[in-house]
Motif scaffolding. Structure first.
Motif, mmCIF file in Angstrom:
data_model
loop_
_atom_site.group_PDB
_atom_site.id
_atom_site.type_symbol
_atom_site.label_atom_id
_atom_site.label_comp_id
_atom_site.label_asym_id
_atom_site.label_seq_id
_atom_site.Cartn_x
_atom_site.Cartn_y
_atom_site.Cartn_z
ATOM 1 N N ASP A 169 6.623 -0.353 2.785
ATOM 2 C CA ASP A 169 6.383 -1.755 3.394
ATOM 3 C C ASP A 169 7.218 -2.066 4.678
ATOM 4 O OD1 ASP A 169 4.462 -2.968 1.437
ATOM 5 O OD2 ASP A 169 6.176 -2.677 0.099
ATOM 6 N N PHE A 170 8.273 -1.151 4.659
ATOM 7 C CA PHE A 170 8.942 -1.102 5.882
ATOM 8 C C PHE A 170 9.728 -0.033 6.074
ATOM 9 C CE2 PHE A 170 12.003 -3.144 2.844
ATOM 10 C CZ PHE A 170 13.024 -2.457 3.306
ATOM 11 N N TYR A 171 10.171 0.421 7.280
ATOM 12 C CA TYR A 171 10.939 1.653 7.535
ATOM 13 C C TYR A 171 12.361 1.308 8.386
ATOM 14 C CZ TYR A 171 6.512 3.804 6.301
ATOM 15 O OH TYR A 171 5.296 3.985 5.600
ATOM 16 N N THR A 172 13.211 1.997 8.108
ATOM 17 C CA THR A 172 14.396 2.116 8.891
ATOM 18 C C THR A 172 14.289 3.248 9.875
ATOM 19 O OG1 THR A 172 15.983 0.987 7.080
ATOM 20 C CG2 THR A 172 17.047 2.551 9.046
ATOM 21 N N PRO A 192 8.237 -2.963 10.362
ATOM 22 C CA PRO A 192 7.289 -3.205 9.187
ATOM 23 C C PRO A 192 6.197 -2.108 9.249
ATOM 24 C CG PRO A 192 7.978 -5.314 10.331
ATOM 25 C CD PRO A 192 8.551 -4.012 11.273
ATOM 26 N N ALA A 193 5.508 -1.989 8.116
ATOM 27 C CA ALA A 193 4.610 -0.976 8.188
ATOM 28 C C ALA A 193 3.397 -1.515 8.845
ATOM 29 C CB ALA A 193 4.162 -0.573 6.707
ATOM 30 N N ASP A 194 3.052 -2.572 9.058
ATOM 31 C CA ASP A 194 1.920 -2.921 9.506
ATOM 32 C C ASP A 194 2.110 -3.484 10.879
ATOM 33 O OD1 ASP A 194 3.729 -5.253 9.803
ATOM 34 O OD2 ASP A 194 2.106 -6.762 8.527
ATOM 35 N N ALA A 196 1.606 -2.938 14.857
ATOM 36 C CA ALA A 196 0.715 -1.854 15.591
ATOM 37 C C ALA A 196 0.932 -0.696 16.408
ATOM 38 C CB ALA A 196 0.046 -2.958 16.841
ATOM 39 N N GLY A 197 0.147 0.387 16.221
ATOM 40 C CA GLY A 197 0.429 1.592 16.579
ATOM 41 C C GLY A 197 1.398 2.550 15.750
ATOM 42 N N LEU A 198 1.655 1.963 14.293
ATOM 43 C CA LEU A 198 2.252 2.870 13.474
ATOM 44 C C LEU A 198 1.260 3.409 12.356
ATOM 45 C CD1 LEU A 198 4.817 4.110 11.881
ATOM 46 C CD2 LEU A 198 5.016 1.870 10.844
ATOM 47 N N SER A 199 1.133 4.642 12.323
ATOM 48 C CA SER A 199 0.197 5.256 11.103
ATOM 49 C C SER A 199 0.911 6.257 10.584
ATOM 50 C CB SER A 199 -1.026 5.798 11.925
ATOM 51 O OG SER A 199 -0.609 6.937 12.820
ATOM 52 N N GLY A 200 0.269 6.766 9.463
ATOM 53 C CA GLY A 200 1.136 8.034 8.742
ATOM 54 C C GLY A 200 0.068 8.492 7.876
ATOM 55 N N THR A 201 0.543 9.771 7.357
ATOM 56 C CA THR A 201 -0.426 10.645 6.365
ATOM 57 C C THR A 201 0.618 11.134 5.295
ATOM 58 O OG1 THR A 201 0.042 12.527 7.947
ATOM 59 C CG2 THR A 201 -1.907 11.422 8.257
ATOM 60 N N PRO A 202 0.031 11.341 4.142
ATOM 61 C CA PRO A 202 0.819 11.926 3.033
ATOM 62 C C PRO A 202 0.991 13.535 3.287
ATOM 63 C CG PRO A 202 -1.411 11.364 2.294
ATOM 64 C CD PRO A 202 -1.406 10.811 3.731
ATOM 65 N N LEU A 203 1.957 13.939 2.624
ATOM 66 C CA LEU A 203 2.294 15.565 2.607
ATOM 67 C C LEU A 203 2.140 16.069 1.106
ATOM 68 C CD1 LEU A 203 5.072 15.728 5.382
ATOM 69 C CD2 LEU A 203 2.634 16.212 5.668
ATOM 70 N N ASP A 204 1.514 17.244 0.904
ATOM 71 C CA ASP A 204 1.445 17.698 -0.275
ATOM 72 C C ASP A 204 2.431 18.685 -0.567
ATOM 73 O OD1 ASP A 204 0.654 18.247 -2.918
ATOM 74 O OD2 ASP A 204 -0.877 19.701 -2.177
ATOM 75 N N MET A 205 3.602 18.109 -1.410
ATOM 76 C CA MET A 205 4.787 18.816 -1.436
ATOM 77 C C MET A 205 5.210 19.253 -2.713
ATOM 78 S SD MET A 205 6.185 18.518 1.663
ATOM 79 C CE MET A 205 7.846 18.820 1.586
ATOM 80 N N LEU A 206 6.137 20.247 -2.953
ATOM 81 C CA LEU A 206 6.360 20.967 -4.422
ATOM 82 C C LEU A 206 6.939 19.819 -5.267
ATOM 83 C CD1 LEU A 206 6.983 23.213 -6.299
ATOM 84 C CD2 LEU A 206 9.346 23.432 -5.162
ATOM 85 N N SER A 207 7.823 19.049 -4.678
ATOM 86 C CA SER A 207 8.266 17.905 -5.514
ATOM 87 C C SER A 207 7.150 16.773 -5.360
ATOM 88 C CB SER A 207 9.375 17.163 -4.860
ATOM 89 O OG SER A 207 10.135 16.050 -5.482
#
Length: 388
Positions: A169-172, A192-194, A196-207
């Protein structure tokens, strides 16, 4: 077996935490989807008061008190949860990393808006430091914060390997505000995650815990989003990492302890070569080695945490030693446990199969083992020169 002279209250609390993790948190963890934020689990951590222990000011089971406060209490909390439910421990730790800068450096408005729900488990936090070209070398950050007027900036660039991204929901967020200034030109922002201009994608990791990448396309931040002072963000990052590094070691110790307990039970019960596995000297000596290394790591972790709580000057070195020894030890112990269990430990869903995937990442994140060795050596040589 006690660690670092735990008192009766702390031992009782450890027992309580292990029971909570096994009975209340593990069922929620098992319902979660690997690689995704488990919001019911985070909410349960808040409802049980366990997230209060991240900041040392709560009144719940992990709140302040002689047995439960400070870095030492945080280590006991993380070790106990990791022993019974690594997913719960990881969810708790990620909340701490993401929200601790807000607790330590945030304004009253930021703490009210974001820290309060984060501590209650209603808002998910994330610590966005690493980048595709700046992992271990955190001072090499390239995410650019360009001035946009007198009181705002535009963030442009990428972050990578960010736990809880892109679902937080929010990032430092740590960004470069002054070019060619190394660590001195980095500023911390609450984003805050919402935005404007901030986007993201999940990464498929071992953990199995959530990790993703973030893209910043001119994301606007203002002085109201600052955490601390401009160009002093590296201090925010290092203060947070020094706070949590000993407890990363506690996480590792918890996993090692779980692997050791499983190995003791298995080798004492498993029939082999006309007796029990534990009757074989090669096996019993290996188990003794596992126990010795686990206890040594535990003692160093708790010593580093106690030094942090006392405000001793060599905290960075001791935290680095604790993380290094504990994470390397956990890798050894879990691997040995798999070997002594044999093929059954490789089956998907087995405790040791799970721990084997979990135990690898802590040797990399929050400063790889090589970085910890560098911190230790630099501090030792600086001390020798001062004594010179």
């Amino acid at each position: 077996m006690t660690a670092f002279s735990l008192n009766p209250e702390q031992i009782a609390w450890r027992t309580e935490l292990r029971a909570l993790a096994a009975e209340r948190l593990r069922p929620l963890a098992e319902k979660g989807e690997p690689g995704r934020v488990n919001r019911p689990l985070v909410a349960a951590l808040g409802e049980l008061g366990l997230l209060d222990g991240l900041f040392g000011t709560g009144e719940g089971p992990a709140g302040d008190g002689p047995a439960r406060g400070g870095a030492l209490g945080l280590c006991l909390l993380r070790e106990s949860l990791a022993h019974a439910c690594t997913e719960a421990e990881t969810a708790l730790a990620l909340q701490g990393l993401g929200a601790h800068p807000v607790a330590e450096y945030g304004s009253a408005a930021q703490r009210e808006r974001w820290l309060t729900p984060a501590r209650a488990g209603r808002a998910v936090a994330a610590f966005a430091l690493s980048e595709p070209g700046a992992g271990s070398d955190a001072a090499a950050l390239a995410l650019r914060a360009s001035r946009d007027g007198t009181s705002s900036w535009r963030l442009t660039g990428e972050k990578c390997w960010i736990s809880n991204a892109p679902e937080a929901d929010f990032y430092t967020v740590f960004a470069r505000t002054t070019l060619d200034a190394g660590a001195r030109g980095v500023t911390a922002f609450l984003v805050p995650a919402d935005r404007a201009g901030l986007s993201g994608t999940p990464l498929d990791m071992l953990s199995p815990h959530p990790i993703g990448a973030l893209a910043f396309d001119g994301v606007r931040v203002t002085t109201d989003d600052l955490l601390g002072e401009p160009d002093r963000g590296f201090r925010v990052a290092m203060t947070t990492l020094n706070r949590f590094r000993p407890s990363v070691g506690a996480f590792a110790v918890g996993m090692a302890s779980a692997a050791l307990d499983a190995t003791l039970a298995h080798t004492a019960q498993r029939d082999a070569f006309g007796g029990k596995l534990s009757d074989l000297q090669a096996v019993s000596h290996q188990v003794a080695e596992m126990a010795m290394r686990t206890e040594a790591a535990r003692l160093m972790v708790y010593a580093a945490a106690a030094a942090y709580d006392r405000g001793e000057p060599d905290v960075a070195r001791r935290a680095a030693m604790a993380k290094l020894l504990a994470t390397e030890t956990a890798q050894f112990v879990v691997d040995a446990a798999v070997q002594l269990h044999g093929a059954c430990a490789l089956r998907r869903g087995h405790l040791l199969e799970h721990l084997y995937r979990e135990v690898r990442a802590p040797r990399i994140y929050e400063g790889a083992s090589e970085v910890q060795r560098g911190i230790i050596a630099k501090d030792l040589y600086a001390g020798a020169a001062a004594d010179g």
